[in-house]
Write a protein that holds these residues in place. Structure first.
Motif, PDB file in Angstrom:
ATOM      1  N   THR A  88       0.827  -1.211   0.000  1.00 42.42           N
ATOM      2  CA  THR A  88       0.000   0.000   0.000  1.00 42.42           C
ATOM      3  C   THR A  88       0.859   1.259   0.000  1.00 42.42           C
ATOM      4  O   THR A  88       0.491   2.276  -0.603  1.00 42.42           O
ATOM      5  N   ALA A 121       0.663   4.324  -2.728  1.00 37.32           N
ATOM      6  CA  ALA A 121       0.526   5.736  -2.373  1.00 37.32           C
ATOM      7  C   ALA A 121       1.611   6.583  -3.040  1.00 37.32           C
ATOM      8  O   ALA A 121       1.344   7.699  -3.504  1.00 37.32           O
ATOM      9  N   GLN A 129       0.969   7.359  -6.778  1.00 36.82           N
ATOM     10  CA  GLN A 129      -0.075   8.318  -7.098  1.00 36.82           C
ATOM     11  C   GLN A 129       0.480   9.693  -7.479  1.00 36.82           C
ATOM     12  O   GLN A 129      -0.223  10.509  -8.071  1.00 36.82           O
ATOM     13  N   LYS A 135      -3.499  16.061  -0.518  1.00 40.61           N
ATOM     14  CA  LYS A 135      -4.126  14.763  -0.321  1.00 40.61           C
ATOM     15  C   LYS A 135      -3.149  13.613  -0.563  1.00 40.61           C
ATOM     16  O   LYS A 135      -3.101  12.655   0.230  1.00 40.61           O
ATOM     17  N   LEU A 136      -2.347  13.699  -1.624  1.00 38.83           N
ATOM     18  CA  LEU A 136      -1.450  12.598  -1.958  1.00 38.83           C
ATOM     19  C   LEU A 136      -0.388  12.407  -0.882  1.00 38.83           C
ATOM     20  O   LEU A 136      -0.059  11.274  -0.511  1.00 38.83           O
ATOM     21  N   ARG A 137       0.156  13.516  -0.394  1.00 42.35           N
ATOM     22  CA  ARG A 137       1.168  13.421   0.655  1.00 42.35           C
ATOM     23  C   ARG A 137       0.554  12.839   1.931  1.00 42.35           C
ATOM     24  O   ARG A 137       1.179  12.027   2.623  1.00 42.35           O
ATOM     25  N   ALA A 138      -0.670  13.224   2.227  1.00 40.49           N
ATOM     26  CA  ALA A 138      -1.346  12.689   3.414  1.00 40.49           C
ATOM     27  C   ALA A 138      -1.629  11.196   3.252  1.00 40.49           C
ATOM     28  O   ALA A 138      -1.522  10.426   4.212  1.00 40.49           O
ATOM     29  N   GLN A 139      -1.983  10.764   2.032  1.00 40.01           N
ATOM     30  CA  GLN A 139      -2.229   9.345   1.798  1.00 40.01           C
ATOM     31  C   GLN A 139      -0.951   8.524   1.971  1.00 40.01           C
ATOM     32  O   GLN A 139      -0.991   7.415   2.506  1.00 40.01           O
ATOM     33  N   GLU A 140       0.174   9.086   1.537  1.00 43.43           N
ATOM     34  CA  GLU A 140       1.441   8.388   1.729  1.00 43.43           C
ATOM     35  C   GLU A 140       1.770   8.278   3.222  1.00 43.43           C
ATOM     36  O   GLU A 140       2.196   7.219   3.704  1.00 43.43           O
ATOM     37  N   SER A 141       1.563   9.349   3.953  1.00 45.77           N
ATOM     38  CA  SER A 141       1.814   9.315   5.403  1.00 45.77           C
ATOM     39  C   SER A 141       0.890   8.315   6.089  1.00 45.77           C
ATOM     40  O   SER A 141       1.292   7.603   7.016  1.00 45.77           O
ATOM     41  N   GLU A 142      -0.345   8.274   5.632  1.00 46.55           N
ATOM     42  CA  GLU A 142      -1.305   7.324   6.205  1.00 46.55           C
ATOM     43  C   GLU A 142      -0.851   5.889   5.959  1.00 46.55           C
ATOM     44  O   GLU A 142      -0.920   5.035   6.850  1.00 46.55           O
ATOM     45  N   ALA A 143      -0.364   5.607   4.743  1.00 48.51           N
ATOM     46  CA  ALA A 143       0.089   4.257   4.410  1.00 48.51           C
ATOM     47  C   ALA A 143       1.302   3.864   5.250  1.00 48.51           C
ATOM     48  O   ALA A 143       1.405   2.725   5.722  1.00 48.51           O
TER      49      ALA A 143
END
Length: 510
Positions: A323, A327, A330, A374-382
């Motif tokens: 995942t 991320a 993206q 959003k993309l940076r936050a999704q990477e941090s979330e992953a």
């Protein structure tokens, strides 16, 4: 010579770009905790090699065979046909196992869905239209004209695996399938462990009931004796009352034990997937269970492979690692290639005429420019999600080793406790026998006899509890080792792997 159109060049460029970058992957190397070596001890003071022996039921000395695997379904080591039947019934009917099987099928279906992204998606359409057009739009008079239109096409779309995104999505789903396989194995192991331990609890409760009933008979005999002595004028009435109170005290212990036995039988029925009122639970006795004298104990490094919960935690780490790669990908362009070929005609008879043919070839390149973080936050979330699975894996491994260590020491202490309780029972029995003889002859008073009765009663129940505990902790150790499912003949279980195997595979794929 005719020059290629701009749209054609764009499609060619997109295709070459996709082929050139298809080997790229943003999946990081799998980071796993360190694993224990084969010479690591389970306990702080070294692994116990054997237990002491004791007299009577469940008194055999047990030896630990380190480095040996369980070579059959673990509950068969107790050599109890009743337990075998209970376990087989539970595995067949349990809703928890059926639920885990359904979850595995769901994950496998999801994996097949994600695998479809590797292939072109082909669809066909056929449309027939009958319409009226206004003549005024073409400068005509009143009315208009009617027309028919038949259109058919075959459409193909394909997403090239830019940066290995498709592979990462599929790898994620593969890991989740492995996770559900291990969860199914864990459900089976948990179910069999609960069935065996509950059956042993029920057998131990029956043994306590039998011991209590034996004590009640003895107390009734003593009560009759004291009544005869009172009638003969040898003792006071207070002694009769005291003995009657002792008898009532022992009788009062039976209803709670009988209630506890009912609870265990109902729990077994539930574990077997049956209604308590309709279940047929065998009356298992402790004497029908054989205490395993030689227990195979896996090496620490092997335990990581054999515990289903550890393997499930490792599969979750793999999924979370994929995942992270998704991320990261993206941030980069995605390409879609699509083509369509078909025919459109005002009359069905002209549908297959070459003049009615239509076609299109489209290449789409999409690049995120601004999405508000959003993309940076999704990477941090992953990455945070992976850290969660990483720590869950560590906790699972530490918990597994703690369970094995506790069970090893428990078996050692259980044997010592049983030996001591057997000695206490022997002494209490002899003391009671001597006290009864002395009491009849008038050499001792009733209080001395009563003390011997209480000591014998407590020692009798303590031995039953100590015997039961040896069976319970033996089962706990076998479950903590993973249950031996991997060596069962004909078993189609999940593939064994450890974290370092997964790390090596991840590194070689980069």
């Amino acid at each position: 010579m005719r020059r290629p159109s701009p749209s054609y060049r764009a499609v060619v460029f997109s295709t070459l770009l996709a082929l050139g970058l298809s080997a790229c992957s943003f999946e990081p190397k799998l980071r796993v905790p360190s694993s224990p070596g084969d010479h690591t001890s389970y306990t702080a003071s070294g692994n116990p090699q054997k237990t002491v022996g004791a007299q009577g039921l469940a008194g055999s000395a047990q030896k630990f065979a380190y480095g040996k695997d369980l070579d059959e379904e673990w509950w068969k080591l107790f050599h109890s046909p009743q337990i075998n039947r209970l376990v087989q019934t539970g595995l067949k009917n349990s809703p928890s196992v059926a639920q885990a099987q359904a979850q595995l099928r769901q994950a496998q279906a999801e994996e097949r869905v994600n695998a479809s992204i590797f292939y072109p998606q082909v669809s066909g359409s056929l449309e027939s239209t009958r319409a009226k057009a206004s003549a005024a739009a073409f400068g005509g008079g009143k009315g208009g004209f009617h027309y028919s239109l038949v259109t058919g096409s075959l459409n193909v779309s394909y997403y090239p695996d830019i940066f290995g995104v498709n592979r990462l999505v599929y790898k994620n789903s593969e890991a989740l399938v492995d996770y559900q396989r291990w969860e199914l194995e864990a459900a089976r192991l948990t179910l069999t462990g609960n069935i065996v331990t509950t059956a042993i609890d029920a057998a131990a409760t029956r043994a306590q009931i039998a011991a209590t009933q034996e004590i009640v008979l003895r107390e009734e005999k003593l009560l009759r004796l004291t009544q005869l002595q009172y009638q003969a004028g040898a003792i006071g009435y207070n002694t009769v009352v005291t003995q009657a109170s002792q008898l009532a005290s022992e009788q009062a212990k039976l209803p709670p034990l009988q209630q506890q036995l009912t609870v265990y039988d109902h729990e077994l029925a539930t574990l077997l997937g049956q209604f308590p009122g309709a279940a047929s639970i065998p009356e298992l006795q402790l004497k029908q269970i054989v205490l395993p004298e030689k227990i195979p104990v896996s090496l620490p490094s092997t335990l990581l492979k054999q515990r289903p919960d550890i393997q499930a935690a490792l599969a979750q780490m793999k999924a979370a690692n994929a995942t992270i790669g998704e991320a990261k990908a993206q941030f980069f362009p995605t390409v879609q290639l699509s083509a369509a070929i078909g025919s459109t005609a005002a009359h069905p008879g002209l549908f297959f005429n070459p003049v009615s043919s239509i076609w299109s070839l489209v290449g789409t390149l999409s690049q995120p420019i601004f999405e508000g973080g959003k993309l940076r936050a999704q990477e941090s979330e992953a990455k945070a999600a992976y850290e969660v699975t990483y720590q869950e894996y560590r906790s699972t491994v530490l918990g597994a080793f703690g369970q094995v260590a506790n069970a090893l020491r428990a078996l050692q202490r259980d044997a010592e406790a049983l030996r001591a309780q057997q000695a206490a029972l022997d002494a209490a029995r002899k003391s009671l026998q001597l006290s009864e003889v002395s009491y009849r002859s008038g050499a001792i008073d009733y209080l001395t006899l009563l003390n011997s009765e209480v000591q014998y009663s407590a020692a009798k129940i303590a031995v039953v509890q100590a015997e039961s505990q040896r069976y319970q902790d033996t089962a706990a150790l076998l479950v903590a080792l993973g249950g031996g499912w991997w060596n069962h003949p004909g078993k189609d279980g999940p593939k064994l792997a450890d974290a370092h195997d997964a790390h090596a595979a991840s590194s070689s794929s980069q």
